[in-house]
Design a protein around this motif. Structure first.
Motif, PDB file in Angstrom:
ATOM      1  N   SER A 125      38.007  42.763  38.079  1.00  0.00           N
ATOM      2  CA  SER A 125      38.485  41.484  37.535  1.00  0.00           C
ATOM      3  C   SER A 125      38.449  41.561  36.012  1.00  0.00           C
ATOM      4  CB  SER A 125      37.608  40.339  38.033  1.00  0.00           C
ATOM      5  OG  SER A 125      36.265  40.547  37.634  1.00  0.00           O
ATOM      6  N   LYS A 127      37.954  40.555  32.130  1.00  0.00           N
ATOM      7  CA  LYS A 127      36.959  39.728  31.453  1.00  0.00           C
ATOM      8  C   LYS A 127      37.594  38.487  30.840  1.00  0.00           C
ATOM      9  CE  LYS A 127      33.798  43.478  30.502  1.00  0.00           C
ATOM     10  NZ  LYS A 127      33.071  44.254  29.519  1.00  0.00           N
ATOM     11  N   ILE A 128      38.864  38.589  30.505  1.00  0.00           N
ATOM     12  CA  ILE A 128      39.589  37.463  29.930  1.00  0.00           C
ATOM     13  C   ILE A 128      40.681  37.064  30.911  1.00  0.00           C
ATOM     14  CG2 ILE A 128      41.045  36.690  28.027  1.00  0.00           C
ATOM     15  CD1 ILE A 128      39.681  38.816  26.296  1.00  0.00           C
ATOM     16  N   ASP A 129      40.747  35.787  31.244  1.00  0.00           N
ATOM     17  CA  ASP A 129      41.784  35.303  32.152  1.00  0.00           C
ATOM     18  C   ASP A 129      43.133  35.428  31.447  1.00  0.00           C
ATOM     19  OD1 ASP A 129      43.361  34.084  33.998  1.00  0.00           O
ATOM     20  OD2 ASP A 129      42.390  32.128  33.887  1.00  0.00           O
ATOM     21  N   PRO A 130      44.070  36.253  31.989  1.00  0.00           N
ATOM     22  CA  PRO A 130      45.341  36.471  31.298  1.00  0.00           C
ATOM     23  C   PRO A 130      46.212  35.218  31.209  1.00  0.00           C
ATOM     24  CG  PRO A 130      45.309  37.627  33.411  1.00  0.00           C
ATOM     25  CD  PRO A 130      43.960  37.031  33.199  1.00  0.00           C
ATOM     26  N   ASP A 131      45.988  34.240  32.093  1.00  0.00           N
ATOM     27  CA  ASP A 131      46.776  33.003  32.043  1.00  0.00           C
ATOM     28  C   ASP A 131      46.284  32.051  30.950  1.00  0.00           C
ATOM     29  OD1 ASP A 131      48.359  33.851  34.154  1.00  0.00           O
ATOM     30  OD2 ASP A 131      46.971  33.017  35.645  1.00  0.00           O
ATOM     31  N   LYS A 132      44.998  32.109  30.647  1.00  0.00           N
ATOM     32  CA  LYS A 132      44.425  31.193  29.662  1.00  0.00           C
ATOM     33  C   LYS A 132      44.221  31.856  28.301  1.00  0.00           C
ATOM     34  CE  LYS A 132      41.898  28.580  33.116  1.00  0.00           C
ATOM     35  NZ  LYS A 132      40.569  28.234  33.602  1.00  0.00           N
ATOM     36  N   GLU A 134      41.881  33.779  25.370  1.00  0.00           N
ATOM     37  CA  GLU A 134      40.569  33.462  24.844  1.00  0.00           C
ATOM     38  C   GLU A 134      40.731  32.994  23.404  1.00  0.00           C
ATOM     39  OE1 GLU A 134      36.238  35.437  25.073  1.00  0.00           O
ATOM     40  OE2 GLU A 134      37.744  36.717  24.176  1.00  0.00           O
TER      41      GLU A 134
END
Length: 142
Positions: A125, A127-132, A134
């Protein structure tokens, strides 16, 4: 995982590893991974050097046993010369097929190991949500 950095040299992982900056600690870990691999390679080479003569001995013993068994059948009159030759030929083919099957099994395991490693990388998974994304809390320095 301290052992994954050595995969940075493989073309399929180059873009992944180029996106990170490597520090002296990671360079040290890479050096350790290379040393571990060299030790592993040396051990495998040594084992191959020991197993190869043993394999040859087993093959020769098998051939001698086949000759002995078929020779006994011929001397007892149970089979003729032509049948004996056919028996020897088929026994040799069977033993060669068994050996080839073992080698195929070892190769399949090696290929599945590579696929398992790729699957492990795919299922990690992020570490950074690609949809949101950082949002940094401070301004960048440097």
């Amino acid at each position: 995982d301290d052992e994954t950095f050595r995969y940075a040299l493989r073309p399929e992982y180059a873009t992944l590893y180029q996106s990170f900056v490597r520090g002296p600690k990671e360079a040290q870990l890479f050096e350790q991974a290379v040393r571990n691999y060299q030790r592993y390679d040396q051990r495998m080479s040594t084992m191959a050097q020991l197993v190869d003569p043993a394999s040859k001995i087993v093959q020769q013993t098998s051939t001698i046993s086949q000759f002995s068994a078929v020779g006994d059948l011929v001397s007892q009159g149970r089979v003729g010369e032509g049948q004996a030759r056919a028996l020897m030929h088929h026994a040799h083919e069977v033993s060669r097929e068994i050996e080839g099957s073992y080698k195929d099994w070892v190769n399949a395991q090696a290929k599945c190991s590579e696929l398992a490693k790729a699957y492990d990388l795919i299922t990690l998974s992020p570490k950074i949500d690609p949809d949101k994304g950082e949002a940094p809390g401070t301004r960048a320095r440097g």
